[in-house]
Design a protein around this motif. Structure first.
Motif, PDB file in Angstrom:
ATOM      1  N   ASP A 201       4.389  21.703   6.894  1.00 32.10           N
ATOM      2  CA  ASP A 201       5.740  21.928   7.421  1.00 32.10           C
ATOM      3  C   ASP A 201       5.607  22.718   8.725  1.00 32.10           C
ATOM      4  O   ASP A 201       4.981  23.782   8.755  1.00 32.10           O
ATOM      5  CB  ASP A 201       6.570  22.718   6.402  1.00 32.10           C
ATOM      6  CG  ASP A 201       8.047  22.770   6.788  1.00 32.10           C
ATOM      7  OD1 ASP A 201       8.327  23.049   7.964  1.00 32.10           O
ATOM      8  OD2 ASP A 201       8.891  22.542   5.916  1.00 32.10           O
ATOM      9  N   PHE A 202       6.182  22.176   9.816  1.00 31.66           N
ATOM     10  CA  PHE A 202       5.960  22.811  11.118  1.00 31.66           C
ATOM     11  C   PHE A 202       6.508  24.233  11.166  1.00 31.66           C
ATOM     12  O   PHE A 202       6.059  25.049  11.972  1.00 31.66           O
ATOM     13  CB  PHE A 202       6.572  21.976  12.246  1.00 31.66           C
ATOM     14  CG  PHE A 202       6.178  22.456  13.615  1.00 31.66           C
ATOM     15  CD1 PHE A 202       4.881  22.283  14.071  1.00 31.66           C
ATOM     16  CD2 PHE A 202       7.088  23.114  14.432  1.00 31.66           C
ATOM     17  CE1 PHE A 202       4.495  22.750  15.331  1.00 31.66           C
ATOM     18  CE2 PHE A 202       6.723  23.580  15.683  1.00 31.66           C
ATOM     19  CZ  PHE A 202       5.427  23.393  16.140  1.00 31.66           C
ATOM     20  N   SER A 203       7.460  24.557  10.299  1.00 23.03           N
ATOM     21  CA  SER A 203       7.969  25.938  10.259  1.00 23.03           C
ATOM     22  C   SER A 203       6.854  26.918   9.901  1.00 23.03           C
ATOM     23  O   SER A 203       6.868  28.076  10.342  1.00 23.03           O
ATOM     24  CB  SER A 203       9.118  26.060   9.258  1.00 23.03           C
ATOM     25  OG  SER A 203       8.657  25.809   7.934  1.00 23.03           O
ATOM     26  N   ILE A 204       5.861  26.457   9.132  1.00 24.04           N
ATOM     27  CA  ILE A 204       4.726  27.317   8.789  1.00 24.04           C
ATOM     28  C   ILE A 204       3.878  27.585  10.031  1.00 24.04           C
ATOM     29  O   ILE A 204       3.433  28.714  10.266  1.00 24.04           O
ATOM     30  CB  ILE A 204       3.878  26.675   7.674  1.00 24.04           C
ATOM     31  CG1 ILE A 204       4.707  26.509   6.396  1.00 24.04           C
ATOM     32  CG2 ILE A 204       2.621  27.505   7.398  1.00 24.04           C
ATOM     33  CD1 ILE A 204       4.003  25.741   5.292  1.00 24.04           C
ATOM     34  N   ILE A 205       3.667  26.547  10.847  1.00 20.54           N
ATOM     35  CA  ILE A 205       2.923  26.732  12.108  1.00 20.54           C
ATOM     36  C   ILE A 205       3.617  27.781  12.965  1.00 20.54           C
ATOM     37  O   ILE A 205       2.979  28.682  13.516  1.00 20.54           O
ATOM     38  CB  ILE A 205       2.821  25.395  12.880  1.00 20.54           C
ATOM     39  CG1 ILE A 205       2.075  24.344  12.059  1.00 20.54           C
ATOM     40  CG2 ILE A 205       2.151  25.599  14.238  1.00 20.54           C
ATOM     41  CD1 ILE A 205       0.625  24.633  11.804  1.00 20.54           C
ATOM     42  N   ASN A 206       4.934  27.685  13.069  1.00 20.83           N
ATOM     43  CA  ASN A 206       5.681  28.651  13.879  1.00 20.83           C
ATOM     44  C   ASN A 206       5.574  30.072  13.333  1.00 20.83           C
ATOM     45  O   ASN A 206       5.549  31.044  14.097  1.00 20.83           O
ATOM     46  CB  ASN A 206       7.149  28.242  13.965  1.00 20.83           C
ATOM     47  CG  ASN A 206       7.408  27.266  15.102  1.00 20.83           C
ATOM     48  OD1 ASN A 206       6.672  27.253  16.096  1.00 20.83           O
ATOM     49  ND2 ASN A 206       8.424  26.441  14.967  1.00 20.83           N
ATOM     50  N   LYS A 207       5.483  30.199  12.020  1.00 17.80           N
ATOM     51  CA  LYS A 207       5.435  31.536  11.411  1.00 17.80           C
ATOM     52  C   LYS A 207       4.075  32.205  11.559  1.00 17.80           C
ATOM     53  O   LYS A 207       3.996  33.442  11.596  1.00 17.80           O
ATOM     54  CB  LYS A 207       5.813  31.438   9.934  1.00 17.80           C
ATOM     55  CG  LYS A 207       7.299  31.169   9.715  1.00 17.80           C
ATOM     56  CD  LYS A 207       7.604  30.828   8.263  1.00 17.80           C
ATOM     57  CE  LYS A 207       9.084  30.494   8.084  1.00 17.80           C
ATOM     58  NZ  LYS A 207       9.389  29.999   6.719  1.00 17.80           N
ATOM     59  N   ILE A 208       2.996  31.395  11.643  1.00 18.62           N
ATOM     60  CA  ILE A 208       1.661  32.004  11.693  1.00 18.62           C
ATOM     61  C   ILE A 208       0.956  31.816  13.034  1.00 18.62           C
ATOM     62  O   ILE A 208      -0.186  32.252  13.200  1.00 18.62           O
ATOM     63  CB  ILE A 208       0.764  31.459  10.563  1.00 18.62           C
ATOM     64  CG1 ILE A 208       0.423  29.986  10.794  1.00 18.62           C
ATOM     65  CG2 ILE A 208       1.414  31.656   9.195  1.00 18.62           C
ATOM     66  CD1 ILE A 208      -0.631  29.437   9.833  1.00 18.62           C
ATOM     67  N   ARG A 209       1.609  31.191  14.018  1.00 18.35           N
ATOM     68  CA  ARG A 209       0.907  30.828  15.245  1.00 18.35           C
ATOM     69  C   ARG A 209       0.477  32.026  16.080  1.00 18.35           C
ATOM     70  O   ARG A 209      -0.340  31.885  16.990  1.00 18.35           O
ATOM     71  CB  ARG A 209       1.746  29.854  16.079  1.00 18.35           C
ATOM     72  CG  ARG A 209       3.029  30.424  16.626  1.00 18.35           C
ATOM     73  CD  ARG A 209       3.946  29.336  17.152  1.00 18.35           C
ATOM     74  NE  ARG A 209       3.353  28.589  18.242  1.00 18.35           N
ATOM     75  CZ  ARG A 209       3.902  27.488  18.784  1.00 18.35           C
ATOM     76  NH1 ARG A 209       5.034  27.003  18.285  1.00 18.35           N
ATOM     77  NH2 ARG A 209       3.315  26.870  19.787  1.00 18.35           N
ATOM     78  N   GLN A 210       0.989  33.219  15.795  1.00 18.65           N
ATOM     79  CA  GLN A 210       0.514  34.412  16.506  1.00 18.65           C
ATOM     80  C   GLN A 210      -0.787  34.949  15.911  1.00 18.65           C
ATOM     81  O   GLN A 210      -1.349  35.910  16.408  1.00 18.65           O
ATOM     82  CB  GLN A 210       1.593  35.498  16.479  1.00 18.65           C
ATOM     83  CG  GLN A 210       2.829  35.115  17.290  1.00 18.65           C
ATOM     84  CD  GLN A 210       3.878  36.202  17.296  1.00 18.65           C
ATOM     85  OE1 GLN A 210       3.911  37.048  16.408  1.00 18.65           O
ATOM     86  NE2 GLN A 210       4.732  36.188  18.309  1.00 18.65           N
ATOM     87  N   ASN A 211      -1.253  34.300  14.851  1.00 21.50           N
ATOM     88  CA  ASN A 211      -2.493  34.714  14.201  1.00 21.50           C
ATOM     89  C   ASN A 211      -3.447  33.520  14.189  1.00 21.50           C
ATOM     90  O   ASN A 211      -3.371  32.649  13.329  1.00 21.50           O
ATOM     91  CB  ASN A 211      -2.194  35.174  12.765  1.00 21.50           C
ATOM     92  CG  ASN A 211      -3.396  35.781  12.078  1.00 21.50           C
ATOM     93  OD1 ASN A 211      -4.529  35.395  12.334  1.00 21.50           O
ATOM     94  ND2 ASN A 211      -3.142  36.735  11.194  1.00 21.50           N
TER      95      ASN A 211
END
Length: 421
Positions: A201-211
């Motif tokens: 789910d791309f929302s997961i990418i958005n939530k962790i993309r700073q790590n």
């Protein structure tokens, strides 16, 4: 002679003369040859003829032999009620029902250059790189050939992208992620990488993309590579993946990329790490890509992308390599990503809003060097000069959709060859 060739000759009006007469000897003037119909029903629609001082408007049906009217059972089909002319190569029998309806039959066998048949047969039976190789020259490539081919290819790709958008609730960022993953996978892993991207789910990418560590852990975990950690770094990735999996309720699905027939710099381990770095480094990646107004700006987005430090002396997990250097994305690889993912999505995004998008997107392609592959090598052997990726993409598309399938009747080059005396 076959019906497809006959339709082609009629559509492009390739005849030795136009002094047409029906099988009863009455003169026929073709005022409008009609619109070629590639769906079911009569072959040419909205035609117009003049015969016996009358002007008739309607549809035209073509057959190799007049008896095909009977074999195809057109008399029982309501789609053929508005026929104004029956065009045949050979009038082998008179069709009583057409006579009764005063629908003339036009025989074409004396209006067609016999050399065309031999040329067409030669094209179909040749087993060279392109069917017309023996008579081909770069001079036979029509004006705007490359632009038309590339826009056809873009429109076909755009339809695929729109279908993906429909499945993913019109989320352009998610679909861009899927197509970038596809391109990072190259030919061997393209569909597998896209499957990996679509499983998240791309929302997961958005939530962790700073790590970046978590992004890598997510990609590696879904690939099934972290089940048996072989070194301390793998244990860290596994710990992070287990945490992400539990927190976001990620399924147990495992999608296994391939290593076979790949050079080490293209191993899926390296490419997935670089994909993670791309999304870590550019928190507003989609808007940067969509707003970029030149190829130079697009290249700048990708030019500083490296795999993480672990991969400096690794190509696979737990196996230290004697080569110790950063795994950067090369300019050639960046241009492939732009060609195969960025520009098709960019075109799709703008095509309903920007009336100049065709010219703008063609300019992007014209600013990129041509690809290097076996198809382009063969075109070059035929003395075709290829200046940029607009032309190389066009020639690859043309080979796959016309030359490889021997679709010579719909080819602009084939048209010139068949029309030459």
């Amino acid at each position: 002679m076959n019906e497809k060739l006959l339709q082609y000759l009629w559509n492009f009006k390739i005849f030795t003369h136009f002094n047409f007469r029906d099988t009863d000897g009455n003169a026929i003037e073709i005022l409008d040859f009609g619109k070629w119909n590639t769906d079911s029903g009569p072959d040419f629609l909205m035609a117009k003829i003049k015969t016996k001082s009358l002007i008739l408007a309607g549809n035209i049906e073509l057959h190799v032999k007049s008896s095909d009217w009977i074999f195809h059972q057109h008399a029982k089909d309501p789609n053929y009620q508005n026929i104004i002319l029956h065009v045949v190569f050979q009038n082998d029998i008179d069709i009583a029902e057409l006579k009764n309806l005063n629908i003339p039959t036009l025989e074409l066998k004396d209006h067609i250059d016999k050399n065309i048949f031999q040329k067409y047969e030669n094209l179909l039976k040749e087993n060279q790189f392109i069917p017309c190789e023996k008579v081909f020259s770069a001079a036979k490539i029509p004006v705007n050939f490359h632009e038309e081919n590339l826009l056809k290819k873009l429109e076909e790709k755009s339809l695929e992208i729109e279908a993906d958008l429909h499945r993913h609730k019109n989320n352009y960022e998610a679909v861009m992620f899927h197509y970038l993953a596809y391109s990072f996978g190259l030919k061997v892993n393209a569909s597998i990488f896209k499957q990996i991207a679509e499983s998240i789910d791309f929302s997961i990418i958005n939530k962790i993309r700073q790590n970046k560590l978590q992004l890598e852990a997510l990609f590696f975990g879904i690939s099934g590579w972290l089940e048996n950690p072989q070194d301390s770094q793998m244990k860290i990735w596994k710990r992070e993946f287990d945490f992400i999996k539990a927190k976001y309720n990620i399924s147990e699905i495992k999608i296994h990329p391939k290593f076979l027939r790949l050079r080490p710099p293209n191993f899926p381990t390296i490419r997935l790490s670089q994909l993670a770095e791309l999304y870590f480094q550019h928190q507003n990646l989609f808007s940067k890509i969509i707003s970029a107004e030149s190829t130079t700006k697009l290249i700048e987005i990708f030019k500083d992308i490296n795999a993480s430090e672990y991969w400096n002396n690794h190509f696979n997990f737990g196996k230290t390599s004697s080569i110790n250097q950063p795994k950067i994305v090369t300019k050639d690889f960046i241009e492939l990503i732009i060609l195969n993912a960025v520009l098709p999505v960019k075109y799709t995004y703008h095509k309903y809003q920007n009336e100049n998008i065709n010219d703008e997107i063609l300019k992007f392609y014209s600013e990129i060097q041509p690809e290097k592959n076996s198809v382009i090598t063969e075109w070059k052997k035929l003395d075709v000069k290829i200046k940029n990726s607009l032309e190389s993409q066009s020639l690859i598309y043309h080979f796959k959709n016309y030359c490889e399938t021997k679709n010579c009747l719909n080819c602009g080059i084939g048209f010139k060859i068949l029309k030459e005396s």
